[in-house]
Design a protein around this motif. Structure first.
Motif, PDB file in Angstrom:
ATOM      1  N   LEU A  27      57.994  64.236   4.391  1.00 50.48           N
ATOM      2  CA  LEU A  27      58.606  64.116   3.072  1.00 50.48           C
ATOM      3  C   LEU A  27      58.014  65.154   2.119  1.00 50.48           C
ATOM      4  O   LEU A  27      56.807  65.250   1.963  1.00 50.48           O
ATOM      5  CB  LEU A  27      58.360  62.708   2.528  1.00 50.48           C
ATOM      6  CG  LEU A  27      59.090  62.337   1.229  1.00 50.48           C
ATOM      7  CD1 LEU A  27      60.584  62.237   1.452  1.00 50.48           C
ATOM      8  CD2 LEU A  27      58.543  61.009   0.690  1.00 50.48           C
ATOM      9  N   GLY A  28      58.878  65.956   1.491  1.00 51.85           N
ATOM     10  CA  GLY A  28      58.433  66.966   0.537  1.00 51.85           C
ATOM     11  C   GLY A  28      57.984  68.259   1.181  1.00 51.85           C
ATOM     12  O   GLY A  28      57.394  69.114   0.506  1.00 51.85           O
ATOM     13  N   ALA A  29      58.300  68.478   2.453  1.00 51.50           N
ATOM     14  CA  ALA A  29      57.855  69.693   3.144  1.00 51.50           C
ATOM     15  C   ALA A  29      58.559  70.916   2.595  1.00 51.50           C
ATOM     16  O   ALA A  29      59.706  70.858   2.141  1.00 51.50           O
ATOM     17  CB  ALA A  29      58.123  69.558   4.638  1.00 51.50           C
ATOM     18  N   GLY A  51      62.723  63.138   5.802  1.00 52.11           N
ATOM     19  CA  GLY A  51      63.016  61.814   5.285  1.00 52.11           C
ATOM     20  C   GLY A  51      61.801  60.924   5.374  1.00 52.11           C
ATOM     21  O   GLY A  51      60.677  61.370   5.624  1.00 52.11           O
ATOM     22  N   SER A  52      61.994  59.636   5.202  1.00 52.14           N
ATOM     23  CA  SER A  52      60.871  58.710   5.195  1.00 52.14           C
ATOM     24  C   SER A  52      61.269  57.438   5.928  1.00 52.14           C
ATOM     25  O   SER A  52      62.423  57.007   5.887  1.00 52.14           O
ATOM     26  CB  SER A  52      60.468  58.370   3.752  1.00 52.14           C
ATOM     27  OG  SER A  52      59.493  57.358   3.734  1.00 52.14           O
ATOM     28  N   ASP A  54      60.473  54.508   5.156  1.00 45.09           N
ATOM     29  CA  ASP A  54      60.700  53.363   4.277  1.00 45.09           C
ATOM     30  C   ASP A  54      62.064  53.436   3.591  1.00 45.09           C
ATOM     31  O   ASP A  54      62.342  52.687   2.663  1.00 45.09           O
ATOM     32  CB  ASP A  54      59.585  53.260   3.231  1.00 45.09           C
ATOM     33  CG  ASP A  54      59.516  54.502   2.335  1.00 45.09           C
ATOM     34  OD1 ASP A  54      60.375  55.402   2.498  1.00 45.09           O
ATOM     35  OD2 ASP A  54      58.612  54.555   1.490  1.00 45.09           O
ATOM     36  N   GLY A  55      62.914  54.362   4.034  1.00 51.57           N
ATOM     37  CA  GLY A  55      64.278  54.429   3.527  1.00 51.57           C
ATOM     38  C   GLY A  55      64.451  55.297   2.297  1.00 51.57           C
ATOM     39  O   GLY A  55      65.558  55.391   1.767  1.00 51.57           O
ATOM     40  N   ARG A  56      63.389  55.929   1.816  1.00 55.12           N
ATOM     41  CA  ARG A  56      63.526  56.821   0.667  1.00 55.12           C
ATOM     42  C   ARG A  56      64.369  58.029   1.040  1.00 55.12           C
ATOM     43  O   ARG A  56      64.425  58.442   2.202  1.00 55.12           O
ATOM     44  CB  ARG A  56      62.149  57.282   0.183  1.00 55.12           C
ATOM     45  CG  ARG A  56      61.321  56.181  -0.461  1.00 55.12           C
ATOM     46  CD  ARG A  56      59.974  56.718  -0.892  1.00 55.12           C
ATOM     47  NE  ARG A  56      60.126  57.821  -1.833  1.00 55.12           N
ATOM     48  CZ  ARG A  56      59.109  58.630  -2.172  1.00 55.12           C
ATOM     49  NH1 ARG A  56      57.912  58.469  -1.614  1.00 55.12           N
ATOM     50  NH2 ARG A  56      59.303  59.586  -3.046  1.00 55.12           N
ATOM     51  N   ARG A  57      65.021  58.629   0.063  1.00 59.14           N
ATOM     52  CA  ARG A  57      65.862  59.781   0.319  1.00 59.14           C
ATOM     53  C   ARG A  57      65.004  60.953   0.767  1.00 59.14           C
ATOM     54  O   ARG A  57      63.830  61.070   0.400  1.00 59.14           O
ATOM     55  CB  ARG A  57      66.670  60.155  -0.924  1.00 59.14           C
ATOM     56  CG  ARG A  57      65.822  60.538  -2.122  1.00 59.14           C
ATOM     57  CD  ARG A  57      66.648  60.618  -3.385  1.00 59.14           C
ATOM     58  NE  ARG A  57      67.626  61.697  -3.332  1.00 59.14           N
ATOM     59  CZ  ARG A  57      68.584  61.857  -4.249  1.00 59.14           C
ATOM     60  NH1 ARG A  57      68.709  60.981  -5.230  1.00 59.14           N
ATOM     61  NH2 ARG A  57      69.419  62.869  -4.173  1.00 59.14           N
ATOM     62  N   ALA A  58      65.619  61.828   1.540  1.00 60.75           N
ATOM     63  CA  ALA A  58      64.919  63.009   2.032  1.00 60.75           C
ATOM     64  C   ALA A  58      64.568  63.927   0.870  1.00 60.75           C
ATOM     65  O   ALA A  58      65.318  64.063  -0.096  1.00 60.75           O
ATOM     66  CB  ALA A  58      65.785  63.744   3.038  1.00 60.75           C
ATOM     67  N   PHE A  82      63.329  70.509  -4.399  1.00 62.36           N
ATOM     68  CA  PHE A  82      62.485  71.036  -5.456  1.00 62.36           C
ATOM     69  C   PHE A  82      62.425  72.549  -5.260  1.00 62.36           C
ATOM     70  O   PHE A  82      61.774  73.034  -4.328  1.00 62.36           O
ATOM     71  CB  PHE A  82      61.084  70.423  -5.395  1.00 62.36           C
ATOM     72  CG  PHE A  82      61.048  68.982  -5.785  1.00 62.36           C
ATOM     73  CD1 PHE A  82      60.831  68.605  -7.106  1.00 62.36           C
ATOM     74  CD2 PHE A  82      61.267  67.981  -4.841  1.00 62.36           C
ATOM     75  CE1 PHE A  82      60.804  67.269  -7.468  1.00 62.36           C
ATOM     76  CE2 PHE A  82      61.249  66.651  -5.200  1.00 62.36           C
ATOM     77  CZ  PHE A  82      61.009  66.283  -6.518  1.00 62.36           C
ATOM     78  N   ASP A  83      63.173  73.255  -6.107  1.00 65.84           N
ATOM     79  CA  ASP A  83      63.233  74.719  -6.015  1.00 65.84           C
ATOM     80  C   ASP A  83      63.930  75.140  -4.712  1.00 65.84           C
ATOM     81  O   ASP A  83      63.284  75.475  -3.713  1.00 65.84           O
ATOM     82  CB  ASP A  83      61.835  75.334  -6.086  1.00 65.84           C
ATOM     83  CG  ASP A  83      61.900  76.861  -6.298  1.00 65.84           C
ATOM     84  OD1 ASP A  83      63.022  77.376  -6.541  1.00 65.84           O
ATOM     85  OD2 ASP A  83      60.840  77.493  -6.220  1.00 65.84           O
TER      86      ASP A  83
END
Length: 517
Positions: A27-29, A51-52, A54-58, A82-83
């Protein structure tokens, strides 16, 4: 672009190597796939990798897809970037960015979308679509743009910004929309421009809201442009534009407006809170049914107005407007409507008539009957008289009398008088008819007096002179005429002394009504 730790780009890695690469993401890569060819399957695995559980969005950190080539169905749905950089990227098939979030900055500079692309419910903090090419259907429905955004290339297919929100400036100037352009329910908070744009198909801005200035100078709509229910908060100008149909029904203009258009303009139930100057080009027409004019307003031609039904026209001026087909039924304060320049009505037997009268003459069961039409004529006549335009008021007076003569609500005794008034002088407006009636009367009375009005029979010419002099109450001095009249002759002489001056007066009245200013 080679994948770090490998000798090839992601597309050309072995399956096991690809698996290893994806396992290294979280997540956040951050990803750097510049110039890489990516299939829809690889994109799906990439999204799953960031993605994650726990169901969080990618979520991507910095994602660099500059010059990447995407083929097949590409889905970045419900992904946060992000950017993100998609500069010069090519999307060959269908692409979906629905519910995507673009944080910080996102660039689609010079990107190419060969198929349809959707950004429905997406959000953009800072993004650019400069020189982005779209090849198919485009949808930004319910998208949110938190800063300025502009598009510099056209849309060859259908495009939809329905429900989109633009917090900053929005630029759609000089674009070509080949398919339908849908902006229904969109909200524009900042300045917006559609200047010089070309809409080749239907354009819909229904229920949109423009809080900032909006420009449509030079815009061209090949068919219909619908602005029904739109709220223009700060705009003061609209146009000049051209269109087949320009629909402003139930729209609200908060400030004083100048609308310049060459189109059939529908302003039914439109609200101009601070007034409007509506400039219509040749072959244009306007419908002003139940339109609300908050302050003094002007409608300028050369053009036509089809209806002012239910509209308060107390502060309205028509200049060079064709009113031949205009319906006035139900309009308020018609007596205060000002007509300037070359404002013409329909014609019936060489007089100006209202469209309602023409409809009634074509169908005696028309919904608007003579009594209501007479009221319309009466109010319009007063408006012309208050403007010191007596000749213009004359035809309205004639129309009023005609409708009273034909109205079943008029008492029969009054209708008889009106029929006589119409027959002998055209309601005091037809000078030749009054003169002709006087000539016939003189001829008939002269013949009657010659045959039995004198105790001795004089020459007919002397009798004619005698009757003509009696018409203007002059005593004859012809020596050849008998001095004594029979009782029958006395009656005829009295008739001429009453009717002769009356008919002369009607003749002079008709001339006065046509020349007085």
């Amino acid at each position: 672009m080679r994948v770090p730790g490998f000798d090839h780009c992601l597309e050309h890695l072995e399956t096991g190597q690809q698996d290893e690469y994806f396992r290294g993401l979280s997540l956040g890569a951050e990803v750097d796939l510049r110039g890489t060819g990516l299939s829809g399957e690889l994109v799906g695995r990439l999204v799953d990798a960031v993605g994650s559980i726990d169901g969080r969005r990618a979520e991507f950190g910095r994602a660099d897809f500059a010059e990447a080539r995407f083929h097949g169905l590409v889905v970045f749905e419900d992904v946060t970037f992000f950017d993100a950089d998609f500069t010069d990227a090519t999307f060959e098939g269908t692409t979906r960015f629905d519910k995507a979030g673009f944080r910080d900055s996102a660039s689609f500079l010079r990107s190419r979308f060969g198929g349809s692309v959707t950004f429905e419910d997406a959000s953009f903090e800072k993004t650019t679509f400069e020189d982005t090419r779209f090849g198919g259907r485009v949808s930004f429905e319910n998208a949110k743009f938190e800063t300025d955004v502009s598009f510099s290339r056209g849309f060859p297919g259908q495009v939809s910004f329905a429900g989109a929100e633009f917090a900053g400036e929005a630029g759609f100037g000089s674009l070509r929309f080949d398919g339908r352009a849908m902006f229904s329910g969109a909200k524009f908070r900042g300045a917006t421009t559609f200047s010089e744009s070309r809409f080749q198909d239907y354009a819909c801005f229904k229920d949109s809201r423009f809080d900032g200035d909006v420009k449509f100078e030079g815009a061209r709509f090949a068919t219909t442009a619908r602005f029904r229910g739109v709220d223009f908060t700060a705009a003061e100008r609209f146009g000049p534009v051209t269109a087949e149909h320009l629909i402003f029904g139930r729209a609200t203009f908060r400030r004083r407006m100048l609308i310049t258009a060459e189109a059939e303009v529908d302003c039914a139930e439109t609200r101009f809170e601070d007034g409007v100057t509506l400039r219509l080009g040749a072959n244009s027409a306007a419908c002003l049914r139940r339109t609300i004019f908050g302050k003094a307003s002007t409608v300028m031609g050369p053009a036509s107005v089809k209806s002012v039904e239910g509209t308060d026209v107390a502060d309205v001026v028509f200049t060079d407007i064709d009113l031949a087909g205009c319906l006035f039924t139900g309009a308020h304060h018609l007596d205060k409507l000002r007509l300037e320049g070359d404002c013409g009505f329909g014609s019936y037997r060489k007089r100006q008539v209202l469209a309602e009268e023409r409809e009634w003459r074509a169908d005696r069961n028309a919904p608007v009957g003579p009594r209501r039409i007479a009221d319309l004529y009466r109010q319009l006549r007063k408006a012309q008289e208050d403007s010191k335009n007596e000749p213009g008021a004359a035809d309205f007076y004639y129309g009023e009398m005609e409708m009273r003569r034909h109205s079943p609500a008029t008492p029969w005794s009054e209708r008889v008088i009106l029929h006589l008034y119409w027959l002998v002088s055209g309601y005091g407006l037809r000078a030749l008819r009054a003169l002709a009636t006087l000539a016939v009367l003189i001829a008939v009375v002269s013949t009657s007096i010659w045959l039995g009005g004198f105790k001795t029979t004089p020459a007919f010419g002397d009798t004619l002179i005698y009757v003509a002099q009696s018409t203007v109450s002059l005593d004859t001095k012809l020596a050849s005429l008998p001095k004594e009249l029979t009782p029958f002759g006395e009656v005829l002489r009295l008739v001429m002394r009453v009717l002769g001056p009356l008919l002369l007066g009607l003749t002079l009245l008709a001339v006065r009504n046509r020349v007085k200013r």
